[in-house]
Design a protein around this motif. Structure first.
Motif: not given
Ligand code: ZN
Ligand code: TYD
Length: 419
Positions: A11, A14, A54, A56-57
């Motif tokens: 990503c 992140c 993503c 994650g973020c």
């Molecule tokens: Zn991310």
């Protein structure tokens, strides 16, 4: 195509490599590759167009990244000087908290239209844009423009030359950039500790809510929520201070951030928008998967509508030849068999063909003189301005089809309803 495209390893915000697959348009021509009329079949550069989120973020982005030089080194997208955009830019100038002589740095400054407005208001200005053909136009109009991508090095050079900026601005270009951390290095290298970074991006929430699937093309690498921008800016010591919505490019947000510790208060709009994003479930998978379902339905609906009009012998043309129009025609399987031509005000596009669909691009004068029964409004983000201007076409029985969020007809108030 190996040379100009790569699959993102992680990503861009992140760094995680854990994605939710959202929607795929398959191998798609680059939307900015307007072709020579005699270009051989298959001349378009085709690259997979796949949207992912993503885990994650929660950045929504494209899985594949095209080499920026291949897309932007010579760029045919010229900053709009339409009434919609000019009045928006004038407002940004009026609202900026600046004094005469303050430095404004804009990245993605294109032909320098916006910086010119700041200059006329008494500010010192400097532009940065990787499109050499556009930087040249900006320099010619007296807006000094560095023809390079914005990086820490470029930021440091600008500081050396002009001092620090009270405003660093990036309008409708941040979502086009893969190296967002390098850009933010550029920002921190030139931004005054008491200054403000303002960026403008199409707003993810509007894209999802209005099924703006045609705004997904290779140039648009990221589709930002405010939450993801907060994460990203925070990694560079920048805190959100304000956000507002702007009715441009399908619904955008203008986001301001300031160096941490500068003591700028956060305006209430920031917390309100972040709370709304939570309530919409952007941190889960639901809204993205729903968007994917709507996209598939819209592609079929628009394609079927235009094909059936053409089969009935109606003439259909495109109004505008934006990148999103290239995407829409290709995503809906339309070609010059159904869409005879597209009009566009940009001289750099006239006389060329839309990539993939190979629909020829003509001037608005020529297009209006040919009087198609229907104009498919590919530049739907300017619908109000365009429909108001083309009253004569409508009065003469012409019709617009506005494709997004769902196709609708626009006729003159006095005309009989469209079939
Ligand atoms: Zn991310
Ligand atoms: P735009 O929506 O700004 O961008 P994108 O390429 O990112 O989708 O592009 C609008 C296009 O429409 C641009 O090529 C100029 C053209 N246009 C017209 O032809 N007539 C008009 O009245 C307006 C407002 C735009």
């Amino acid at each position: 195509m190996q040379e100009i495209v790569r699959k993102a390893d992680g990503c861009r915000v992140c760094g995680r490599d854990d994605w939710l697959d959202v929607v795929s348009f398959g191998e798609t021509p680059l939307a900015g590759d307007f072709l020579d009329p005699d270009a051989p079949i298959g001349a378009e550069r085709r690259v997979p167009l796949e949207v992912v989120v993503c885990r994650g973020c929660r950045l929504m982005s494209l899985r594949h990244v095209v080499d920026p030089e291949a897309m932007f080194g010579h760029y045919r997208y010229v900053s709009s000087e339409s009434e919609t955009i000019m009045s928006h830019m004038r407002r940004l100038v009026a609202d900026a908290d600046l004094a005469e002589g303050d430095l404004v740095v804009e990245f993605g400054s294109n032909t320098g239209v916006h910086l010119d407005l700041f200059r006329r208001a008494g500010m010192r200005v400097a532009g940065v844009d990787p499109a050499r053909n556009l930087a040249e136009i900006a320099n010619a109009r007296g807006v000094e423009t560095v023809p390079e991508p914005f990086t820490g090095r470029v930021g440091a050079r600008l500081t050396e030359r002009h001092g620090r900026a009270r405003l660093v601005l990036g309008r409708q270009c941040f979502a086009h950039i893969d190296g967002v951390h390098e850009v933010l290095d550029g920002v921190t290298a030139v931004l005054d500790p008491g200054g403000v970074l303002t960026i403008e991006v199409p707003y993810l929430v509007e894209l999802l809510a209005n099924d703006e699937f045609d705004t997904i093309f290779h140039e648009h690498l990221s589709y930002f929520s405010l939450g993801t921008l907060r994460t990203l800016f925070g990694m560079h010591g920048l805190d959100l201070v304000d956000v507002r919505t702007a009715p441009v490019h399908g619904g955008s947000i203008v986001v301001s951030a300031a160096p941490r510790g500068a003591g700028r208060p956060e305006r209430p709009a920031v917390a309100r928008m972040l709370a709304r994003e939570d309530a919409l479930g952007l941190s889960g998978d639901g809204p993205y998967l729903e968007f994917a379902r709507h996209t598939e339905a819209a592609r079929a609906e628009i394609g079927d509508l235009i094909r059936s009009l053409a089969a009935e012998g109606r003439t259909v043309a495109g109004y505008g030849a934006p990148a999103k129009g290239a995407t829409l025609l290709n995503a809906c399987g339309l070609t010059r068999e159904q869409v005879l031509f597209c009009t566009d005000t940009t001289q750099l596009k006239q006389g060329r063909l839309m990539p993939g669909s190979r629909v020829p691009i003509v001037s608005p004068e020529e297009g209006l003189a040919r009087r198609p029964d229907y104009f498919l409004l590919l530049a739907w983000n300017y619908a109000d301005e365009i429909i108001a201007r083309e009253g004569a076409y409508l009065e003469a029985g012409g019709r617009f089809i506005v494709p997004v969020p769902r196709p609708r007809f626009v006729t003159a108030p006095s005309a009989v309803p469209a079939p």
